[in-house]
Design a protein around this motif. Structure first.
Motif, PDB file in Angstrom:
ATOM      1  N   LYS A   1      11.725 101.553  41.821  1.00 15.44           N
ATOM      2  CA  LYS A   1      10.596 101.232  42.684  1.00 15.44           C
ATOM      3  C   LYS A   1      11.112 100.502  43.921  1.00 15.44           C
ATOM      4  CE  LYS A   1       7.296 100.785  38.850  1.00 15.44           C
ATOM      5  NZ  LYS A   1       6.334  99.881  38.166  1.00 15.44           N
ATOM      6  N   GLY A   2      10.386 100.609  45.011  1.00 17.21           N
ATOM      7  CA  GLY A   2      10.747  99.870  46.211  1.00 17.21           C
ATOM      8  C   GLY A   2      11.866 100.531  46.993  1.00 17.21           C
ATOM      9  N   THR A   3      12.340  99.814  48.008  1.00 19.20           N
ATOM     10  CA  THR A   3      13.350 100.363  48.930  1.00 19.20           C
ATOM     11  C   THR A   3      14.584  99.485  49.056  1.00 19.20           C
ATOM     12  OG1 THR A   3      12.274  99.255  50.814  1.00 19.20           O
ATOM     13  CG2 THR A   3      11.568 101.509  50.292  1.00 19.20           C
ATOM     14  N   ARG A   4      14.633  98.361  48.353  1.00 22.64           N
ATOM     15  CA  ARG A   4      15.742  97.426  48.546  1.00 22.64           C
ATOM     16  C   ARG A   4      16.892  97.611  47.571  1.00 22.64           C
ATOM     17  NH1 ARG A   4      13.817  91.389  49.039  1.00 22.64           N
ATOM     18  NH2 ARG A   4      12.512  91.932  47.256  1.00 22.64           N
ATOM     19  N   THR A   5      16.690  98.317  46.467  1.00 18.90           N
ATOM     20  CA  THR A   5      17.782  98.567  45.524  1.00 18.90           C
ATOM     21  C   THR A   5      18.834  99.433  46.185  1.00 18.90           C
ATOM     22  OG1 THR A   5      16.276  98.428  43.635  1.00 18.90           O
ATOM     23  CG2 THR A   5      18.384  99.544  43.279  1.00 18.90           C
ATOM     24  N   VAL A   6      20.083  99.040  46.098  1.00 17.97           N
ATOM     25  CA  VAL A   6      21.159  99.699  46.826  1.00 17.97           C
ATOM     26  C   VAL A   6      21.207 101.198  46.523  1.00 17.97           C
ATOM     27  CG1 VAL A   6      22.857  99.107  45.023  1.00 17.97           C
ATOM     28  CG2 VAL A   6      23.630  99.655  47.343  1.00 17.97           C
ATOM     29  N   GLY A   7      21.225 102.016  47.581  1.00 14.85           N
ATOM     30  CA  GLY A   7      21.358 103.461  47.448  1.00 14.85           C
ATOM     31  C   GLY A   7      20.081 104.205  47.129  1.00 14.85           C
ATOM     32  N   VAL A   8      18.961 103.497  46.994  1.00 20.34           N
ATOM     33  CA  VAL A   8      17.743 104.168  46.577  1.00 20.34           C
ATOM     34  C   VAL A   8      17.121 104.959  47.725  1.00 20.34           C
ATOM     35  CG1 VAL A   8      16.134 102.292  47.124  1.00 20.34           C
ATOM     36  CG2 VAL A   8      15.632 103.830  45.228  1.00 20.34           C
TER      37      VAL A   8
ATOM     38  N   ARG B   1      19.737  94.740  42.414  1.00 20.48           N
ATOM     39  CA  ARG B   1      19.533  95.352  43.718  1.00 20.48           C
ATOM     40  C   ARG B   1      20.821  95.482  44.528  1.00 20.48           C
ATOM     41  NH1 ARG B   1      14.028  92.052  45.424  1.00 20.48           N
ATOM     42  NH2 ARG B   1      12.581  93.294  44.181  1.00 20.48           N
ATOM     43  N   ARG B   2      21.760  94.584  44.336  1.00 25.46           N
ATOM     44  CA  ARG B   2      22.948  94.572  45.177  1.00 25.46           C
ATOM     45  C   ARG B   2      24.081  95.378  44.556  1.00 25.46           C
ATOM     46  NH1 ARG B   2      23.235  90.733  49.078  1.00 25.46           N
ATOM     47  NH2 ARG B   2      25.472  90.411  48.739  1.00 25.46           N
ATOM     48  N   TYR B   3      25.003  95.847  45.417  1.00 24.04           N
ATOM     49  CA  TYR B   3      26.065  96.732  44.957  1.00 24.04           C
ATOM     50  C   TYR B   3      26.987  96.046  43.953  1.00 24.04           C
ATOM     51  CZ  TYR B   3      30.178  99.632  44.763  1.00 24.04           C
ATOM     52  OH  TYR B   3      31.220 100.389  44.295  1.00 24.04           O
ATOM     53  N   THR B   4      27.361  94.810  44.212  1.00 18.76           N
ATOM     54  CA  THR B   4      28.262  94.109  43.290  1.00 18.76           C
ATOM     55  C   THR B   4      27.657  94.029  41.895  1.00 18.76           C
ATOM     56  OG1 THR B   4      29.268  92.792  45.063  1.00 18.76           O
ATOM     57  CG2 THR B   4      29.466  91.941  42.820  1.00 18.76           C
ATOM     58  N   SER B   5      26.381  93.691  41.829  1.00 13.10           N
ATOM     59  CA  SER B   5      25.711  93.584  40.530  1.00 13.10           C
ATOM     60  C   SER B   5      25.636  94.936  39.843  1.00 13.10           C
ATOM     61  CB  SER B   5      24.309  93.006  40.714  1.00 13.10           C
ATOM     62  OG  SER B   5      24.362  91.734  41.332  1.00 13.10           O
TER      63      SER B   5
END
Length: 406
Positions: free
Chosen positions: A91-98, A323-327
């Protein structure tokens, strides 16, 4: 801490990773920082979130350790590297690569995040050994958006075949050996990937579409057209390998393709004996091989589907809420570690959840997490009933970040 102990400078993240991995192997109905922290006896998810986001450790180095472990335990001179992608609906637009894109998980275009995986498949079993997140152009064209999600602002767009080539090169450059690569139409239709593999002398059996063109002595012809020209005597019934219901028998045929460059090239065709449905593969081998070998490699492609099914069902591969790439890279690396090598079996991954979880832990799991076999067995038996406590702080002196999950 055994094989990956040197990747951590402090004892707290080592302890927390052990608990997180055991949590991924537990029977929790949902697996994320909140649920695993509660299962492990933590009052808040801050420690788990910190481990995935801010703690100082290199997920790529742990991935390399896992790759070496898999090859060591599943070593096979005829091993196949299988590449494929899988998506997670978000959901949403902030998760990396979504972005809105097709994902086989949903079978349609959805707002999703897609990653490409590399699976090592041998006679003794199979396991994921590498991963690359697909970053669409809608992200790479916006440096600020990339930076906010933990990517370098100058991140360049890479196609899925380019990500596959990157992982294959990493595997081979590490000194490991694989004679074959298998993949679906996304990879078979890419001439650059095929050229990279041929330059390395690595054979491949890559699926292509029915309208894929081949150069023949009669000119360029589509795969479907060539299949129609085959006489009945060209087809042989062969097994593509054992499945949940026994051997998977199909009718197979192959056509030699002329090419002035070194090596041998073929069009491999598979026919479903019940429906008559055809599938097509573009094949290359440095040396001449029998049809049975090409069929074996083509059948190995289903190992990646088994890996996705069990990795998501048993080890929470798709349940991250970061949401972030490292995580993201840390979560999927630990899920791959938790899943570990899956032994070859003719039973369905869903036929015995607890048995498969034990198999997924591998035969020498303590060499990765550094616990004794008795300690692991004891922790595993307590998985859903007893909390595991840790007197350490979240990992270093920095406070945990705010909640990093969707």
């Amino acid at each position: 801490m055994g094989r990956i102990a040197g990747r951590f400078t402090r004892v707290e993240p080592r302890r927390r990773i052990s608990r997180l991995v055991l949590g991924l192997l537990s029977d929790l109905p949902r697996k994320n920082c909140w649920t695993i922290a509660e299962w492990a006896g933590d009052a808040t998810p801050d420690g788990m979130q910190h481990l995935l986001n801010r703690a100082k450790w290199d997920a790529d180095a742990v991935r390399d350790d896992l790759r070496d472990y898999v090859v060591e335990h599943l070593h096979d001179d005829q091993a196949v590297l299988v590449v494929d992608e899988t998506g997670d609906v978000k959901k949403g637009t902030r998760t990396v690569g979504v972005q809105r894109q097709y994902t086989g998980t949903a079978g349609r275009i959805e707002n999703s995040q897609v990653a490409v995986y590399l699976v090592y498949a041998g006679q003794r079993g199979h396991a994921a050994v590498d991963r690359e997140l697909y970053i669409p152009r809608s992200w790479t064209d916006q440096p600020d958006r990339c930076q906010a999600a933990g990517l370098a602002p100058d991140t360049e767009f890479a196609t899925k075949p380019e990500l596959a080539a990157r992982m294959i090169a990493r595997f081979l450059d590490a000194g490991h050996h694989a004679r074959w690569v298998a993949g679906d139409e996304v990879y078979g239709g890419n001439p650059k990937l095929r050229a990279v593999l041929e330059e390395r002398g690595t054979g491949y059996v890559l699926a292509v579409a029915c309208n894929h063109e081949f150069t023949t002595q009669a000119g360029k012809l589509r795969a479907g057209t060539l299949a129609k020209k085959l006489p009945k005597r060209a087809w042989q019934q062969l097994s593509a390998g054992a499945g949940a219901k026994g051997h998977r028998f199909y009718d197979w045929a192959h056509i030699d393709l002329p090419d002035p460059t070194p090596g041998h090239r073929h069009l491999l065709i598979r026919c479903n004996r019940t429906t008559g449905e055809l599938a097509y593969y573009r094949c290359y081998s440095p040396h001449l091989v029998p049809l049975t070998t090409l069929v074996r490699v083509a059948g190995s492609r289903w190992r990646v589907e088994e890996t996705f099914q069990s990795g998501k069902g048993l080890a929470g591969l798709d349940e991250h809420q970061v949401r972030r790439y490292t995580s993201w890279s840390r979560w999927v690396t630990l899920a791959m570690l938790a899943h570990g090598p899956t032994r070859s079996t003719s039973t369905s991954p869903s036929s015995s959840r607890s048995t498969d979880r034990v198999a997924a832990m591998g035969t020498d799991w303590e060499s990765i997490l550094g616990a004794s076999g008795a300690d692991l067995a004891d922790a595993y038996d307590r998985v859903a009933t007893e909390a595991v406590y840790d007197d350490g702080d979240p990992g270093d002196d920095e406070p945990a970040l705010p909640f990093d999950e969707d």
